[in-house]
Design a protein around this motif. Structure first.
Motif, PDB file in Angstrom:
ATOM      1  N   PRO A   6     -19.848 -14.402  63.690  1.00 44.12           N
ATOM      2  CA  PRO A   6     -20.238 -14.550  65.102  1.00 44.12           C
ATOM      3  C   PRO A   6     -21.322 -15.611  65.250  1.00 44.12           C
ATOM      4  CG  PRO A   6     -20.210 -12.233  64.443  1.00 44.12           C
ATOM      5  CD  PRO A   6     -20.078 -13.037  63.194  1.00 44.12           C
ATOM      6  N   LEU A   7     -21.348 -16.262  66.406  1.00 42.31           N
ATOM      7  CA  LEU A   7     -22.425 -17.203  66.695  1.00 42.31           C
ATOM      8  C   LEU A   7     -23.748 -16.455  66.790  1.00 42.31           C
ATOM      9  CD1 LEU A   7     -23.487 -20.001  67.654  1.00 42.31           C
ATOM     10  CD2 LEU A   7     -22.951 -19.250  69.984  1.00 42.31           C
ATOM     11  N   LEU A   8     -23.748 -15.356  67.551  1.00 46.01           N
ATOM     12  CA  LEU A   8     -24.949 -14.545  67.730  1.00 46.01           C
ATOM     13  C   LEU A   8     -24.642 -13.117  67.331  1.00 46.01           C
ATOM     14  CD1 LEU A   8     -27.887 -14.782  69.378  1.00 46.01           C
ATOM     15  CD2 LEU A   8     -26.708 -13.114  70.806  1.00 46.01           C
ATOM     16  N   ARG A   9     -25.553 -12.510  66.597  1.00 38.94           N
ATOM     17  CA  ARG A   9     -25.376 -11.125  66.176  1.00 38.94           C
ATOM     18  C   ARG A   9     -26.644 -10.341  66.506  1.00 38.94           C
ATOM     19  NH1 ARG A   9     -23.769 -12.061  61.301  1.00 38.94           N
ATOM     20  NH2 ARG A   9     -25.462 -11.290  60.017  1.00 38.94           N
ATOM     21  N   VAL A  10     -26.477  -9.251  67.241  1.00 40.86           N
ATOM     22  CA  VAL A  10     -27.567  -8.338  67.570  1.00 40.86           C
ATOM     23  C   VAL A  10     -27.386  -7.084  66.733  1.00 40.86           C
ATOM     24  CG1 VAL A  10     -28.562  -6.907  69.394  1.00 40.86           C
ATOM     25  CG2 VAL A  10     -27.847  -9.250  69.898  1.00 40.86           C
ATOM     26  N   GLU A  11     -28.399  -6.746  65.945  1.00 38.54           N
ATOM     27  CA  GLU A  11     -28.270  -5.630  65.010  1.00 38.54           C
ATOM     28  C   GLU A  11     -29.359  -4.579  65.253  1.00 38.54           C
ATOM     29  OE1 GLU A  11     -28.494  -7.314  61.097  1.00 38.54           O
ATOM     30  OE2 GLU A  11     -26.405  -7.993  61.114  1.00 38.54           O
ATOM     31  N   ASN A  12     -28.938  -3.384  65.665  1.00 43.86           N
ATOM     32  CA  ASN A  12     -29.842  -2.227  65.803  1.00 43.86           C
ATOM     33  C   ASN A  12     -31.131  -2.590  66.532  1.00 43.86           C
ATOM     34  OD1 ASN A  12     -28.652  -1.944  62.591  1.00 43.86           O
ATOM     35  ND2 ASN A  12     -28.114  -0.384  64.102  1.00 43.86           N
ATOM     36  N   LEU A  13     -30.989  -3.254  67.645  1.00 41.74           N
ATOM     37  CA  LEU A  13     -32.135  -3.795  68.367  1.00 41.74           C
ATOM     38  C   LEU A  13     -32.833  -2.719  69.186  1.00 41.74           C
ATOM     39  CD1 LEU A  13     -33.347  -6.657  68.602  1.00 41.74           C
ATOM     40  CD2 LEU A  13     -32.084  -6.913  70.744  1.00 41.74           C
ATOM     41  N   ARG A  14     -34.156  -2.677  69.058  1.00 44.73           N
ATOM     42  CA  ARG A  14     -34.977  -1.747  69.842  1.00 44.73           C
ATOM     43  C   ARG A  14     -36.161  -2.497  70.431  1.00 44.73           C
ATOM     44  NH1 ARG A  14     -33.365   2.080  65.730  1.00 44.73           N
ATOM     45  NH2 ARG A  14     -32.763   4.080  66.676  1.00 44.73           N
ATOM     46  N   LYS A  15     -36.537  -2.106  71.654  1.00 41.18           N
ATOM     47  CA  LYS A  15     -37.762  -2.603  72.257  1.00 41.18           C
ATOM     48  C   LYS A  15     -38.422  -1.457  73.002  1.00 41.18           C
ATOM     49  CE  LYS A  15     -40.959  -5.498  73.416  1.00 41.18           C
ATOM     50  NZ  LYS A  15     -41.860  -6.070  72.386  1.00 41.18           N
ATOM     51  N   HIS A  16     -39.564  -1.007  72.476  1.00 41.48           N
ATOM     52  CA  HIS A  16     -40.329   0.077  73.081  1.00 41.48           C
ATOM     53  C   HIS A  16     -41.667  -0.491  73.554  1.00 41.48           C
ATOM     54  CE1 HIS A  16     -38.029   3.186  70.385  1.00 41.48           C
ATOM     55  NE2 HIS A  16     -37.244   2.522  71.214  1.00 41.48           N
ATOM     56  N   PHE A  17     -41.987  -0.286  74.826  1.00 42.78           N
ATOM     57  CA  PHE A  17     -43.244  -0.757  75.390  1.00 42.78           C
ATOM     58  C   PHE A  17     -44.235   0.399  75.453  1.00 42.78           C
ATOM     59  CE2 PHE A  17     -40.016  -3.550  77.233  1.00 42.78           C
ATOM     60  CZ  PHE A  17     -40.565  -4.811  76.991  1.00 42.78           C
ATOM     61  N   ALA A  18     -45.442   0.164  74.950  1.00 38.22           N
ATOM     62  CA  ALA A  18     -46.476   1.200  74.982  1.00 38.22           C
ATOM     63  C   ALA A  18     -46.909   1.464  76.421  1.00 38.22           C
ATOM     64  CB  ALA A  18     -47.669   0.783  74.135  1.00 38.22           C
ATOM     65  N   PHE A  19     -47.021   2.743  76.767  1.00 41.10           N
ATOM     66  CA  PHE A  19     -47.513   3.158  78.079  1.00 41.10           C
ATOM     67  C   PHE A  19     -48.938   3.648  77.885  1.00 41.10           C
ATOM     68  CE2 PHE A  19     -48.023   6.546  81.340  1.00 41.10           C
ATOM     69  CZ  PHE A  19     -47.920   5.740  82.464  1.00 41.10           C
ATOM     70  N   THR A  20     -49.906   2.922  78.477  1.00 38.04           N
ATOM     71  CA  THR A  20     -51.315   3.210  78.204  1.00 38.04           C
ATOM     72  C   THR A  20     -52.059   3.637  79.464  1.00 38.04           C
ATOM     73  OG1 THR A  20     -51.936   0.891  78.549  1.00 38.04           O
ATOM     74  CG2 THR A  20     -51.364   1.562  76.304  1.00 38.04           C
ATOM     75  N   LYS A  21     -53.232   4.244  79.236  1.00 39.62           N
ATOM     76  CA  LYS A  21     -54.119   4.653  80.318  1.00 39.62           C
ATOM     77  C   LYS A  21     -55.537   4.231  79.963  1.00 39.62           C
ATOM     78  CE  LYS A  21     -55.645   8.738  82.919  1.00 39.62           C
ATOM     79  NZ  LYS A  21     -55.555  10.209  83.063  1.00 39.62           N
ATOM     80  N   GLY A  22     -56.254   3.739  80.971  1.00 36.14           N
ATOM     81  CA  GLY A  22     -57.620   3.308  80.741  1.00 36.14           C
ATOM     82  C   GLY A  22     -57.727   1.799  80.670  1.00 36.14           C
ATOM     83  N   ILE A  23     -58.953   1.287  80.867  1.00 36.47           N
ATOM     84  CA  ILE A  23     -59.203  -0.160  80.841  1.00 36.47           C
ATOM     85  C   ILE A  23     -59.975  -0.552  79.582  1.00 36.47           C
ATOM     86  CG2 ILE A  23     -60.285  -2.084  82.075  1.00 36.47           C
ATOM     87  CD1 ILE A  23     -59.833  -0.554  84.678  1.00 36.47           C
ATOM     88  N   LEU A  24     -61.183  -0.016  79.437  1.00 35.74           N
ATOM     89  CA  LEU A  24     -61.981  -0.361  78.257  1.00 35.74           C
ATOM     90  C   LEU A  24     -61.473   0.359  77.016  1.00 35.74           C
ATOM     91  CD1 LEU A  24     -65.584  -0.358  79.781  1.00 35.74           C
ATOM     92  CD2 LEU A  24     -64.155  -2.327  79.203  1.00 35.74           C
ATOM     93  N   PHE A  25     -61.195   1.625  77.164  1.00 33.70           N
ATOM     94  CA  PHE A  25     -60.732   2.422  76.028  1.00 33.70           C
ATOM     95  C   PHE A  25     -59.311   2.915  76.336  1.00 33.70           C
ATOM     96  CE2 PHE A  25     -65.340   2.833  76.273  1.00 33.70           C
ATOM     97  CZ  PHE A  25     -65.705   2.378  75.010  1.00 33.70           C
ATOM     98  N   GLN A  26     -58.361   2.094  75.994  1.00 32.09           N
ATOM     99  CA  GLN A  26     -56.974   2.415  76.314  1.00 32.09           C
ATOM    100  C   GLN A  26     -56.433   3.491  75.377  1.00 32.09           C
ATOM    101  OE1 GLN A  26     -54.533  -1.099  76.395  1.00 32.09           O
ATOM    102  NE2 GLN A  26     -55.204  -1.652  78.446  1.00 32.09           N
ATOM    103  N   LYS A  27     -55.685   4.388  75.983  1.00 35.91           N
ATOM    104  CA  LYS A  27     -55.049   5.460  75.229  1.00 35.91           C
ATOM    105  C   LYS A  27     -53.544   5.377  75.451  1.00 35.91           C
ATOM    106  CE  LYS A  27     -54.883  10.510  74.743  1.00 35.91           C
ATOM    107  NZ  LYS A  27     -55.398  11.804  75.262  1.00 35.91           N
TER     108      LYS A  27
END
Length: 329
Positions: A6-27
């Motif tokens: 194949p020209l392009l192959r995507v394999e077991n792709l994951r993208k998880h974005f962290a969900f945070t709370k707080g400004i100075l001390f993010q959790k």
């Protein structure tokens, strides 16, 4: 006879974005699982359609393929070479091979830059040739996308919406890419212009053997253009097949509901209306088992406990659904 990779192959792709709370001390409170273990191939000269509701992961997938996002896990390979982690000249070479055309041609063009300069930008950056050669290439591209060479001197506001999309396409084609990501390429255009644009894209594909990743919610566009179609729901692939096979023999309950929302082709044509109950679950806390089970009209006890694998139910037609546990080939 060996089959080309194949020209392009995507394999077991994951993208998880962290969900945070707080400004100075993010959790970190959790992770939004925008894309969660997907795989597919795109061959040279072919179009893969990527469809699903808003928030299903289509755009995040395309951004990772464009190397605008780093995956959490998995990899994307172009011509068998991983694309993430590229730097310097290797990254520049990748940018020439993979281009994009976005939904809104107005926002994707610099209003202060003439069309010819917009088209020539990537050629100048990559030192494609002297000015005379670049000017000749710009004229060639304008003609290829159905515009006149003298329109190189016009600004974006002097074009119609369809013409602006043609300029954006010419800019994407300038470096002779092998893959173009088409993100809703005709949805912002008048209905009368859409067919012209789709036919133009198919003509260019036949001429240049360029591959397309077509990200769209308009199933009519996908049916007209795509060789293969992948259906996503909440970060997962639920069905994938050659486009003709998928439209003729829809298998997954979600795909059936998606297709039932499309207007019928002819007045009086019978159509099954499927109304899904409930809202799309949050990708921050997706359901266990099959992610569609909370809305599925055919839900069974095991659907909430065991995630169905994506597997062929007929050769080349894969479905992730427990309804077909006994039919896999």
């Amino acid at each position: 006879m060996s089959i080309a990779s194949p020209l392009l192959r995507v394999e077991n792709l994951r993208k998880h974005f962290a969900f945070t709370k707080g400004i100075l001390f993010q959790k970190t409170l959790g992770h939004v699982k925008a894309v969660d273990d997907i795989s597919f191939d795109i061959r040279a000269g072919e179009t893969l359609g990527l469809v699903g509701e808003s928030g299903c992961g289509k755009t995040t997938t395309s951004r990772m393929i464009l190397n605008l996002e780093e995956p959490t896990e998995g990899r994307v390979l172009l011509e068998d070479q991983p694309i993430h982690g590229l730097q310097g000249e290797a990254l520049s070479a990748y940018r020439t091979k993979v281009q994009a055309v976005f939904q809104d041609p107005w926002s994707s063009l610099n209003p202060r830059m003439k069309a010819g300069r917009t088209i020539a930008e990537s050629l100048i950056v990559n030192r494609w040739g002297d000015q005379a050669r670049i000017d000749a290439r710009v004229r060639e591209l304008l003609v290829q996308v159905g515009l006149r060479p003298e329109q190189a001197e016009q600004y974006p506001h002097e074009f119609s919406g369809g013409q602006r999309q043609r300029v954006a396409l010419a800019a994407a084609l300038a470096s002779r890419p092998k893959l173009i990501v088409l993100d809703e390429p005709v949805s912002a255009l008048d209905v009368s212009i859409r067919a012209q644009m789709m036919n133009l894209l198919k003509d260019i594909q036949a001429q240049d053997n360029v591959a397309y990743l077509l990200v769209a919610h308009d199933l009519a566009t996908v049916r007209h253009m795509a060789d293969h179609t992948v259906v996503m729901y909440l970060g997962k692939i639920v069905e994938q097949a050659p486009t003709a096979s998928l439209f003729d023999d829809v298998r997954h309950p979600y795909t059936k509901a998606l297709f039932s929302a499309v207007l019928v082709a002819w007045p009086g044509q019978a159509a099954e209306e499927i109304v899904l109950k409930g809202e799309v679950p949050s990708p921050l806390n997706p359901p266990s088992g099959c992610r569609f089970h909370t809305r599925c009209p055919y839900v069974m006890p095991r659907c909430s406990e065991i995630e169905p694998p994506l597997r062929d139910v007929t050769p080349g037609h894969a479905v992730a659904c427990h309804l077909y546990d006994q039919e896999s080939v």
